[in-house]
Motif scaffolding. Structure first.
Motif, PDB file in Angstrom:
ATOM      1  N   SER A   6       0.808  -1.131   0.073  1.00 37.60           N
ATOM      2  CA  SER A   6       0.011  -0.136   0.035  1.00 37.60           C
ATOM      3  C   SER A   6       0.949   1.325   0.067  1.00 37.60           C
ATOM      4  CB  SER A   6      -0.979   0.051   1.003  1.00 37.60           C
ATOM      5  OG  SER A   6      -1.601   1.074   1.239  1.00 37.60           O
ATOM      6  N   ASN A   7       2.174   1.095   0.938  1.00 41.46           N
ATOM      7  CA  ASN A   7       2.788   2.506   0.814  1.00 41.46           C
ATOM      8  C   ASN A   7       3.911   2.408  -0.203  1.00 41.46           C
ATOM      9  OD1 ASN A   7       2.069   3.437   3.535  1.00 41.46           O
ATOM     10  ND2 ASN A   7       3.505   2.230   4.558  1.00 41.46           N
ATOM     11  N   GLU A   8       3.938   1.125  -1.051  1.00 41.30           N
ATOM     12  CA  GLU A   8       5.003   1.289  -1.995  1.00 41.30           C
ATOM     13  C   GLU A   8       4.192   2.060  -3.205  1.00 41.30           C
ATOM     14  OE1 GLU A   8       6.911  -1.928  -5.048  1.00 41.30           O
ATOM     15  OE2 GLU A   8       6.911  -2.041  -2.734  1.00 41.30           O
ATOM     16  N   THR A   9       2.801   1.569  -3.398  1.00 42.12           N
ATOM     17  CA  THR A   9       1.589   2.033  -4.255  1.00 42.12           C
ATOM     18  C   THR A   9       1.703   3.567  -4.270  1.00 42.12           C
ATOM     19  OG1 THR A   9       0.823  -0.249  -4.605  1.00 42.12           O
ATOM     20  CG2 THR A   9      -0.428   1.806  -5.530  1.00 42.12           C
ATOM     21  N   ARG A  10       1.402   3.933  -3.059  1.00 42.33           N
ATOM     22  CA  ARG A  10       1.267   5.490  -2.647  1.00 42.33           C
ATOM     23  C   ARG A  10       2.627   6.228  -3.119  1.00 42.33           C
ATOM     24  NH1 ARG A  10       1.746   9.482   0.907  1.00 42.33           N
ATOM     25  NH2 ARG A  10      -0.359  10.770   1.047  1.00 42.33           N
ATOM     26  N   ASN A  11       3.641   5.483  -2.890  1.00 39.45           N
ATOM     27  CA  ASN A  11       4.969   6.134  -3.337  1.00 39.45           C
ATOM     28  C   ASN A  11       5.130   6.521  -4.754  1.00 39.45           C
ATOM     29  OD1 ASN A  11       5.471   6.739  -0.446  1.00 39.45           O
ATOM     30  ND2 ASN A  11       6.707   5.216  -0.146  1.00 39.45           N
ATOM     31  N   ILE A  12       4.855   5.449  -5.386  1.00 34.59           N
ATOM     32  CA  ILE A  12       5.047   5.254  -6.863  1.00 34.59           C
ATOM     33  C   ILE A  12       4.164   6.539  -7.284  1.00 34.59           C
ATOM     34  CG2 ILE A  12       4.308   3.975  -8.898  1.00 34.59           C
ATOM     35  CD1 ILE A  12       5.563   1.413  -7.285  1.00 34.59           C
ATOM     36  N   ILE A  13       2.825   6.481  -7.122  1.00 35.71           N
ATOM     37  CA  ILE A  13       1.912   7.410  -7.405  1.00 35.71           C
ATOM     38  C   ILE A  13       2.385   8.807  -7.114  1.00 35.71           C
ATOM     39  CG2 ILE A  13      -0.406   8.446  -7.215  1.00 35.71           C
ATOM     40  CD1 ILE A  13      -1.228   5.712  -6.529  1.00 35.71           C
ATOM     41  N   LEU A  14       2.918   9.114  -5.890  1.00 37.22           N
ATOM     42  CA  LEU A  14       3.321  10.536  -5.595  1.00 37.22           C
ATOM     43  C   LEU A  14       4.604  10.720  -6.409  1.00 37.22           C
ATOM     44  CD1 LEU A  14       2.923  10.429  -1.930  1.00 37.22           C
ATOM     45  CD2 LEU A  14       1.836  11.875  -3.545  1.00 37.22           C
ATOM     46  N   ASP A  15       5.700   9.546  -6.600  1.00 40.20           N
ATOM     47  CA  ASP A  15       6.743   9.879  -7.547  1.00 40.20           C
ATOM     48  C   ASP A  15       6.490  10.545  -8.695  1.00 40.20           C
ATOM     49  OD1 ASP A  15       8.265   9.286  -5.312  1.00 40.20           O
ATOM     50  OD2 ASP A  15       8.812   7.089  -6.096  1.00 40.20           O
ATOM     51  N   VAL A  16       5.590   9.636  -9.441  1.00 39.87           N
ATOM     52  CA  VAL A  16       5.225   9.797 -10.924  1.00 39.87           C
ATOM     53  C   VAL A  16       4.474  11.264 -10.942  1.00 39.87           C
ATOM     54  CG1 VAL A  16       3.918   9.240 -12.907  1.00 39.87           C
ATOM     55  CG2 VAL A  16       5.242   7.584 -11.601  1.00 39.87           C
ATOM     56  N   ALA A  17       3.612  11.525 -10.040  1.00 41.81           N
ATOM     57  CA  ALA A  17       2.936  12.664 -10.184  1.00 41.81           C
ATOM     58  C   ALA A  17       3.873  14.104  -9.983  1.00 41.81           C
ATOM     59  CB  ALA A  17       2.037  12.900  -9.122  1.00 41.81           C
ATOM     60  N   GLU A  18       4.830  13.963  -9.019  1.00 43.24           N
ATOM     61  CA  GLU A  18       5.612  14.965  -8.776  1.00 43.24           C
ATOM     62  C   GLU A  18       6.632  15.222 -10.093  1.00 43.24           C
ATOM     63  OE1 GLU A  18       9.858  16.063  -6.357  1.00 43.24           O
ATOM     64  OE2 GLU A  18       8.397  14.562  -5.455  1.00 43.24           O
ATOM     65  N   LYS A  19       7.312  14.125 -10.760  1.00 42.29           N
ATOM     66  CA  LYS A  19       8.077  14.088 -11.734  1.00 42.29           C
ATOM     67  C   LYS A  19       7.148  14.801 -12.999  1.00 42.29           C
ATOM     68  CE  LYS A  19      10.931  10.526 -10.578  1.00 42.29           C
ATOM     69  NZ  LYS A  19      11.337   9.076 -10.412  1.00 42.29           N
ATOM     70  N   LEU A  20       5.900  14.257 -12.956  1.00 44.54           N
ATOM     71  CA  LEU A  20       5.268  14.932 -14.301  1.00 44.54           C
ATOM     72  C   LEU A  20       5.095  16.070 -14.182  1.00 44.54           C
ATOM     73  CD1 LEU A  20       2.827  11.894 -14.987  1.00 44.54           C
ATOM     74  CD2 LEU A  20       4.643  12.690 -16.507  1.00 44.54           C
ATOM     75  N   ILE A  45      -5.209   5.015  -7.485  1.00 46.58           N
ATOM     76  CA  ILE A  45      -5.053   6.534  -7.345  1.00 46.58           C
ATOM     77  C   ILE A  45      -6.049   7.211  -6.373  1.00 46.58           C
ATOM     78  CG2 ILE A  45      -4.730   8.969  -8.403  1.00 46.58           C
ATOM     79  CD1 ILE A  45      -3.555   7.768 -10.798  1.00 46.58           C
ATOM     80  N   TYR A  46      -7.347   6.684  -6.671  1.00 50.45           N
ATOM     81  CA  TYR A  46      -8.442   7.439  -5.962  1.00 50.45           C
ATOM     82  C   TYR A  46      -8.571   6.670  -4.531  1.00 50.45           C
ATOM     83  CZ  TYR A  46      -9.834  10.173  -9.959  1.00 50.45           C
ATOM     84  OH  TYR A  46      -9.795  11.228 -10.774  1.00 50.45           O
ATOM     85  N   ARG A  47      -7.657   5.508  -4.392  1.00 52.69           N
ATOM     86  CA  ARG A  47      -7.742   4.728  -3.239  1.00 52.69           C
ATOM     87  C   ARG A  47      -6.971   5.777  -1.933  1.00 52.69           C
ATOM     88  NH1 ARG A  47      -5.558  -0.185  -4.300  1.00 52.69           N
ATOM     89  NH2 ARG A  47      -7.448  -0.809  -4.635  1.00 52.69           N
ATOM     90  N   TYR A  48      -5.998   6.389  -2.724  1.00 52.43           N
ATOM     91  CA  TYR A  48      -5.096   7.432  -1.966  1.00 52.43           C
ATOM     92  C   TYR A  48      -5.425   8.811  -1.867  1.00 52.43           C
ATOM     93  CZ  TYR A  48      -2.747   2.811  -1.951  1.00 52.43           C
ATOM     94  OH  TYR A  48      -2.342   1.581  -1.905  1.00 52.43           O
ATOM     95  N   PHE A  49      -6.011   9.223  -2.886  1.00 54.28           N
ATOM     96  CA  PHE A  49      -6.306  10.576  -2.975  1.00 54.28           C
ATOM     97  C   PHE A  49      -7.652  10.758  -3.653  1.00 54.28           C
ATOM     98  CE2 PHE A  49      -1.788   9.517  -3.851  1.00 54.28           C
ATOM     99  CZ  PHE A  49      -1.513  10.401  -2.952  1.00 54.28           C
ATOM    100  N   ALA A  50      -8.427  11.929  -2.931  1.00 55.84           N
ATOM    101  CA  ALA A  50      -9.787  12.165  -3.241  1.00 55.84           C
ATOM    102  C   ALA A  50      -9.863  12.460  -4.608  1.00 55.84           C
ATOM    103  CB  ALA A  50     -10.341  12.948  -2.365  1.00 55.84           C
ATOM    104  N   ASN A  51      -8.958  13.388  -5.151  1.00 49.64           N
ATOM    105  CA  ASN A  51      -8.941  13.803  -6.565  1.00 49.64           C
ATOM    106  C   ASN A  51      -7.737  14.444  -7.116  1.00 49.64           C
ATOM    107  OD1 ASN A  51      -8.588  16.540  -5.512  1.00 49.64           O
ATOM    108  ND2 ASN A  51     -10.886  16.586  -4.979  1.00 49.64           N
ATOM    109  N   LYS A  52      -7.622  14.891  -8.247  1.00 48.27           N
ATOM    110  CA  LYS A  52      -6.384  15.168  -8.764  1.00 48.27           C
ATOM    111  C   LYS A  52      -5.505  16.457  -7.866  1.00 48.27           C
ATOM    112  CE  LYS A  52      -4.132  17.367 -12.789  1.00 48.27           C
ATOM    113  NZ  LYS A  52      -4.249  18.073 -14.264  1.00 48.27           N
ATOM    114  N   ASP A  53      -6.370  17.227  -7.395  1.00 50.36           N
ATOM    115  CA  ASP A  53      -5.851  18.422  -6.739  1.00 50.36           C
ATOM    116  C   ASP A  53      -5.150  17.702  -5.311  1.00 50.36           C
ATOM    117  OD1 ASP A  53      -6.923  20.269  -8.498  1.00 50.36           O
ATOM    118  OD2 ASP A  53      -8.736  20.585  -7.280  1.00 50.36           O
ATOM    119  N   ASP A  54      -5.816  16.834  -4.750  1.00 49.53           N
ATOM    120  CA  ASP A  54      -5.438  16.306  -3.413  1.00 49.53           C
ATOM    121  C   ASP A  54      -3.988  15.602  -3.746  1.00 49.53           C
ATOM    122  OD1 ASP A  54      -7.312  17.158  -2.030  1.00 49.53           O
ATOM    123  OD2 ASP A  54      -8.471  15.205  -1.705  1.00 49.53           O
TER     124      ASP A  54
END
Length: 189
Positions: A6-20, A45-54
């Motif tokens: 779960s933490n790994e998936t969240r971190n991957i999403i955050l890493d990719v979002a930050e880079k993009l 993505i929506y499991r960890y973040f309510a929306n794109k802004d979050d």
């Protein structure tokens, strides 16, 4: 899903979002691109973040923590208070010369949001406040008469150097800002 995955998936999403976001901006970073680049489902993505802004806010908060840690750690390697102040711009120049330099993520994303109350702008404001607080501490350690005033001037020099390096492609902006700082320090000595 276990907590580690779960933490790994969240971190991957955050890493990719930050880079993009850093590479292309908020508007160009759509959910489809995030899903494709991260290799996760939209549902993940929506499991960890309510929306794109979050997600954007979380990615920027993470960048703030990492960037401030990197920057202060590098600057603090200088042996004396005066050397640490001058090292602000030496460290910036190293960043400017690094592969993928795209300016300040917080200035860039703030430019995409019109509302000063927008959470992205609030994260950017907090980042700049942390940077100002750090520089104020350095000015206080140097023993200047008005550390708050000098720190505010240095924040302008820092952000100006970052902007000139990005927009003009002139990485010597860090050297020029450092020379201005030397003049300012000479006035206080």
């Amino acid at each position: 899903m276990n907590e580690i995955n779960s933490n790994e998936t969240r971190n991957i999403i955050l890493d990719v979002a930050e880079k993009l976001i850093y590479k292309s901006g908020i508007a160009a970073t759509g959910m489809d691109l995030l899903v494709k680049t991260a290799g996760v489902s939209r549902k993940s993505i929506y499991r960890y973040f309510a929306n794109k802004d979050d997600l954007i806010v979380a990615a920027l908060q993470r960048r703030d923590e990492r960037w401030m840690h990197w920057f202060s750690s590098e600057v603090d390697k200088a042996p004396t208070p005066r050397a640490r102040l001058l090292n602000l711009f030496t460290v910036l120049k190293t960043w400017f010369d690094s592969e993928g330099f795209r300016g300040c993520a917080f200035i860039n994303t703030s430019g995409e949001t019109g509302d000063p109350q927008n959470p992205v702008r609030q994260v950017a404001k907090l980042h700049k406040q942390k940077l100002l607080d750090y520089v104020t501490r350095l000015c206080t350690e140097q023993g200047v008469e008005s550390p708050d005033a000098l720190a505010r001037q240095l924040l302008i020099l820092i952000d100006g150097a970052i902007t000139v390096a990005l927009v003009m492609g002139d990485h010597s902006a860090a050297d020029q800002a450092q020379n201005i700082l030397k003049s300012l320090l000479a006035e206080t000595e």
